[in-house]
Design a protein around this motif. Structure first.
Motif, PDB file in Angstrom:
ATOM      1  N   TRP A  19     -32.552 -35.043 -25.764  1.00 32.24           N
ATOM      2  CA  TRP A  19     -31.605 -34.252 -24.898  1.00 32.24           C
ATOM      3  C   TRP A  19     -31.687 -32.650 -25.400  1.00 32.24           C
ATOM      4  O   TRP A  19     -31.622 -31.968 -24.648  1.00 32.24           O
ATOM      5  CB  TRP A  19     -30.153 -34.724 -25.448  1.00 32.24           C
ATOM      6  CG  TRP A  19     -29.425 -35.737 -24.683  1.00 32.24           C
ATOM      7  CD1 TRP A  19     -29.764 -35.860 -23.392  1.00 32.24           C
ATOM      8  CD2 TRP A  19     -28.764 -36.780 -24.810  1.00 32.24           C
ATOM      9  NE1 TRP A  19     -28.932 -36.977 -23.022  1.00 32.24           N
ATOM     10  CE2 TRP A  19     -28.362 -37.537 -23.726  1.00 32.24           C
ATOM     11  CE3 TRP A  19     -28.211 -37.523 -26.279  1.00 32.24           C
ATOM     12  CZ2 TRP A  19     -27.620 -38.705 -23.685  1.00 32.24           C
ATOM     13  CZ3 TRP A  19     -27.501 -38.416 -26.180  1.00 32.24           C
ATOM     14  CH2 TRP A  19     -27.115 -39.231 -24.904  1.00 32.24           C
ATOM     15  N   GLU A  24     -30.166 -29.764 -23.949  1.00 30.21           N
ATOM     16  CA  GLU A  24     -28.446 -29.971 -24.298  1.00 30.21           C
ATOM     17  C   GLU A  24     -28.212 -29.634 -25.818  1.00 30.21           C
ATOM     18  O   GLU A  24     -29.107 -29.325 -26.583  1.00 30.21           O
ATOM     19  CB  GLU A  24     -28.222 -31.600 -24.061  1.00 30.21           C
ATOM     20  CG  GLU A  24     -28.622 -32.059 -22.669  1.00 30.21           C
ATOM     21  CD  GLU A  24     -27.630 -31.043 -21.672  1.00 30.21           C
ATOM     22  OE1 GLU A  24     -26.320 -31.174 -22.101  1.00 30.21           O
ATOM     23  OE2 GLU A  24     -28.086 -30.807 -20.592  1.00 30.21           O
ATOM     24  N   THR A 164     -22.953 -33.057 -25.725  1.00 27.85           N
ATOM     25  CA  THR A 164     -23.480 -34.154 -25.209  1.00 27.85           C
ATOM     26  C   THR A 164     -23.340 -35.355 -26.167  1.00 27.85           C
ATOM     27  O   THR A 164     -22.878 -36.376 -25.855  1.00 27.85           O
ATOM     28  CB  THR A 164     -25.079 -33.884 -25.061  1.00 27.85           C
ATOM     29  OG1 THR A 164     -25.125 -32.811 -23.785  1.00 27.85           O
ATOM     30  CG2 THR A 164     -25.819 -34.988 -24.246  1.00 27.85           C
TER      31      THR A 164
END
Ligand code: AMP
Ligand code: MG
Length: 337
Positions: A19, A24, A164
């Motif tokens: 991620w 993210e 996230t």
């Protein structure tokens, strides 16, 4: 957005790293406080950190590394003294301000031409940085102005739905943010923010260690600020924090005259006798107080406290870090008895 709670398994850390590589932002435990991690070299990712926290754009982020080899890739120049400090205190809660290279985008450094670099000691943070294959920008993972998070639950409370994922690594061992220093000369440094690594610790390596005046005093209008974070209201729960300095007897007498609905006391362990209002204790020495302070301030809010009378900690050693957070939490409202 649904915020995913991750564990410290290798599979979960690989997911978190993936991620981060995609731009993210992910909550990660460090030995100081939980941080909000993003790829330090990706301006779009770093922007998400500022948005999630509601952080002012001129307050720079600390950049975290896991290997010494990353340091010269991120900064223009590493003084010999910085290497000696790194040898003694890294991995650990020390951040060094150095001239940044162009690979650090302006958004990460809050528009400054310097960047704060730290190598954390927490195994989860180190593994995440290594798996991400980049340097990680990470401010404390709270909403801007609120006490820093020292558990995953604190961070979820502040940022659920705004980021996230969060990696749950249990409670942070240090509990206050890193000691931040800058370099004044080949042998002298200045502490911009006190932390677990104390002035006395640093004096073992640097000949001269100066305490910046912003550590204990409010920044005045027009005053030069070396560390932008010191300008802002910080570490404040919803409750009004009042710092009370003096003996325990004087403290008890003062708060007895100031009992109001929903007022709470925050005192040292073993000092519960004779308190005229509900209370929390935050440890019996400075290291314990550093570890427990933010959790206690957050618990005051959970209890619906309107006013919290905090018994002032010592101002030396690690106590200076605790005192520095508390005077800001109190908006510099200090009662001297
Ligand atoms: P936080 O990210 O909440 O731990 O706060 C980071 C602190 O480090 C803030 O007080 C910043 O002002 C300070 N800081 C980060 N980078 C720099 C820099 N390049 N120069 C001076 N202070 C910095
Ligand atoms: Mg912070």
């Amino acid at each position: 957005m649904k915020t995913v709670l991750l564990s410290d398994t290798e599979a979960d850390l690989e997911q978190a790293a993936a991620w981060i590589q995609k731009g993210e932002v992910v909550g990660m435990p460090t030995e100081t406080v939980y941080g909000l991690a993003a790829d330090a070299c990706n301006p779009e990712a770093v922007k998400k950190v500022f948005v999630a926290k509601g952080r002012p754009a001129d307050n720079p982020l600390i950049v975290h590394i896991s290997e010494m080899e990353q340091l010269p890739l991120l900064v223009e120049f590493v003084p010999d003294l910085a290497y000696r400090l790194a040898e003694r205190f890294w991995p650990g809660p020390l951040t060094m301000i150095l001239p940044k290279k162009a690979c650090i985008p302006a958004i990460t450094s809050g528009g400054l031409d310097t960047v704060g670099i730290r190598m954390p000691s927490h195994p989860i943070a180190r593994r995440l940085i290594t798996l991400s294959g980049t340097a990680i920008a990470a401010p404390s993972g709270n909403r801007s102005g609120y006490p820093s998070p020292t558990t995953a639950a604190h961070m979820l409370h502040d940022l659920n739905g705004r980021i996230t994922a969060i990696i749950d690594g249990g409670a942070c061992q240090v509990g206050v943010e890193s000691t931040v220093i800058c370099f004044e000369s080949a042998t002298s440094i200045r502490i911009l923010r006190p932390g677990y690594i104390t002035k006395e610790d640093l004096e073992q390596v640097a000949k001269t260690v100066i305490l910046d005046s912003a550590i204990l005093h409010e920044i005045q209008a027009g005053q030069m600020v070396r560390s932008p974070g010191m300008k802002y209201q910080h570490y404040s729960p919803k409750a009004n924090v009042i710092l009370v300095e003096g003996s325990y007897a004087a403290y008890c007498s003062y708060i007895s005259q100031h009992v109001t609905p929903h007022s709470y006391a925050l005192v040292f362990d073993g000092e519960e006798a004779g308190l005229p209002m509900p209370y929390f204790t935050y440890g019996k020495n400075s290291a314990e107080q550093a570890k427990q302070l933010f959790d206690c301030l957050r618990r005051c809010d959970e209890e619906g406290a309107v006013t919290v009378y905090v018994r002032a900690p010592e101002r030396n050693g690690i106590g200076l870090a605790v005192y520095n957070r508390l005077i800001r939490a109190a908006g510099f409202e200090v009662i001297q008895l």
